[in-house]
Design an enzyme around this catalytic site. Structure first.
Site, PDB file in Angstrom:
ATOM      1  N   HIS A  28      18.813 -12.138  41.132  1.00 41.54           N
ATOM      2  CA  HIS A  28      17.632 -12.999  41.036  1.00 41.54           C
ATOM      3  C   HIS A  28      17.200 -13.175  39.574  1.00 41.54           C
ATOM      4  O   HIS A  28      16.034 -12.971  39.215  1.00 41.54           O
ATOM      5  CB  HIS A  28      16.478 -12.436  41.865  1.00 41.54           C
ATOM      6  CG  HIS A  28      15.496 -13.503  42.294  1.00 41.54           C
ATOM      7  ND1 HIS A  28      14.860 -13.493  43.511  1.00 41.54           N
ATOM      8  CD2 HIS A  28      15.048 -14.619  41.657  1.00 41.54           C
ATOM      9  CE1 HIS A  28      14.060 -14.541  43.610  1.00 41.54           C
ATOM     10  NE2 HIS A  28      14.151 -15.252  42.483  1.00 41.54           N
ATOM     11  N   ARG A  34      16.856 -20.325  47.459  1.00 39.07           N
ATOM     12  CA  ARG A  34      16.207 -19.418  48.393  1.00 39.07           C
ATOM     13  C   ARG A  34      17.251 -18.761  49.281  1.00 39.07           C
ATOM     14  O   ARG A  34      18.145 -19.430  49.800  1.00 39.07           O
ATOM     15  CB  ARG A  34      15.172 -20.156  49.257  1.00 39.07           C
ATOM     16  CG  ARG A  34      13.940 -20.610  48.489  1.00 39.07           C
ATOM     17  CD  ARG A  34      13.101 -19.421  48.049  1.00 39.07           C
ATOM     18  NE  ARG A  34      11.922 -19.802  47.280  1.00 39.07           N
ATOM     19  CZ  ARG A  34      11.874 -19.841  45.962  1.00 39.07           C
ATOM     20  NH1 ARG A  34      12.947 -19.553  45.245  1.00 39.07           N
ATOM     21  NH2 ARG A  34      10.756 -20.173  45.342  1.00 39.07           N
TER      22      ARG A  34
END
Length: 300
Positions: free
Chosen positions: A263, A215
């Site tokens: 990502h 994260r």
């Protein structure tokens, strides 16, 4: 059982879901009171879950639920996605970058200079710490252990597995001090936000590498850049960010000691995830407890 699919990529999911759970009726739209379960991803249309009072399950297609669990209208049971394909993808990403850092594979510029003065240690002499001992963290830790690395995990609960040292919540500093390579796979919760700040970074060994596919909120960006600029840290591999896509002007893009990946560390695989969804739908039909229920207080 009528199941509302409220997520992107229906064309990819439809055949896999219908094959995995033929006893369910999958729909893209239906009166709210007729819906027995919801397959969900944030940003797909539903913001107010109140009308879906008969839904016995909200099945997220994401491993992270921080954008869902805080919704006050969501009172139905919420299950996060724990997908074997996602775990394998994350394992592939993390082991690849750990090996790259361990072997110093970026030290060999293709410029005609013969650099053979440094031989990396064997894997058993390289200490790796994995922050996070959930499904993804444990899959990565086991894979690294199988490759011979000296692996330890850290989590708030201190949960562990055979052959891998496990540090509990109050031993975070010890877990960081040993981390020549640090892999961060923690959820986004109030307890983890800004966890890797200047103090935490100072505890890492000189020349450590950070790999963050977990994260973006975990790391204080300015503190990480300062630690890299000072030479205390060797490199950072970052796949997740506070703002995505990462803005073109962000200093990470141009920093010589940062590798940005967009990502892509891992994603839910339709073929394997459909089996997980099907099992939870069947459990909901039978009135049984779904797998991978989210703890609302913990946030994951």
């Amino acid at each position: 059982m009528r199941v509302l699919f409220s997520a992107p990529d229906w064309a990819r999911w439809q055949p896999a879901l219908e094959a995995a759970c033929p006893e369910a009726q999958f729909v893209r739209d239906a009166p709210a009171e007729s819906v027995d379960a919801i397959i969900y991803a944030p940003g797909s249309g539903i913001e107010d879950f109140t009308p879906y009072r008969n839904a016995r399950l909200v099945q997220s297609l994401w491993a992270g639920v921080e954008r869902i669990v805080s919704n006050p209208t969501l009172t139905q049971p919420l299950a996060r996605m724990v997908d074997p394909g996602l775990a394998q993808g994350m394992t592939d990403y993390c082991t690849g970058w750990v090996m790259r850092a361990h072997l110093g594979m970026d030290n060999y510029a293709q410029d005609g200079i013969w650099r053979n003065g440094t031989v990396p240690p064997l894997a058993h002499a390289r200490r790796v710490t994995v922050l996070g001992a959930g499904a993804l963290g444990m899959a990565v830790a086991r894979a690294l252990k199988a490759l011979g690395f000296d692996v330890a995990t850290w989590s708030a609960s201190g949960r562990g597995t055979e052959g891998i040292a496990a540090y509990p919540g109050n031993a975070i500093e010890d877990a960081l001090r040993r981390a020549e390579i640090l892999v961060t796979l923690l959820p986004d919760t109030p307890a983890t936000r800004d966890m890797i700040d200047a103090h935490a970074l100072s505890l890492l060994p000189e020349g450590a590498t950070i790999i963050n596919p977990g994260r973006g909120t975990l790391i204080v960006d300015e503190d990480l850049i300062a630690a890299l600029d000072s030479g205390h840290l060797r490199h950072a591999v970052l796949d997740v960010f506070r703002v995505e896509p990462l803005p073109p002007a962000h200093p990470y893009w141009a920093h010589p000691a940062v590798t940005v990946t967009p990502h892509i560390a891992s994603e839910t695989r339709v073929e394997t995830a459909a089996q997980v969804v099907a099992e939870n739908l069947r459990r909901a039909m039978r009135g049984e407890k779904p797998l991978f229920l989210v703890d609302r207080e913990k946030g994951y």
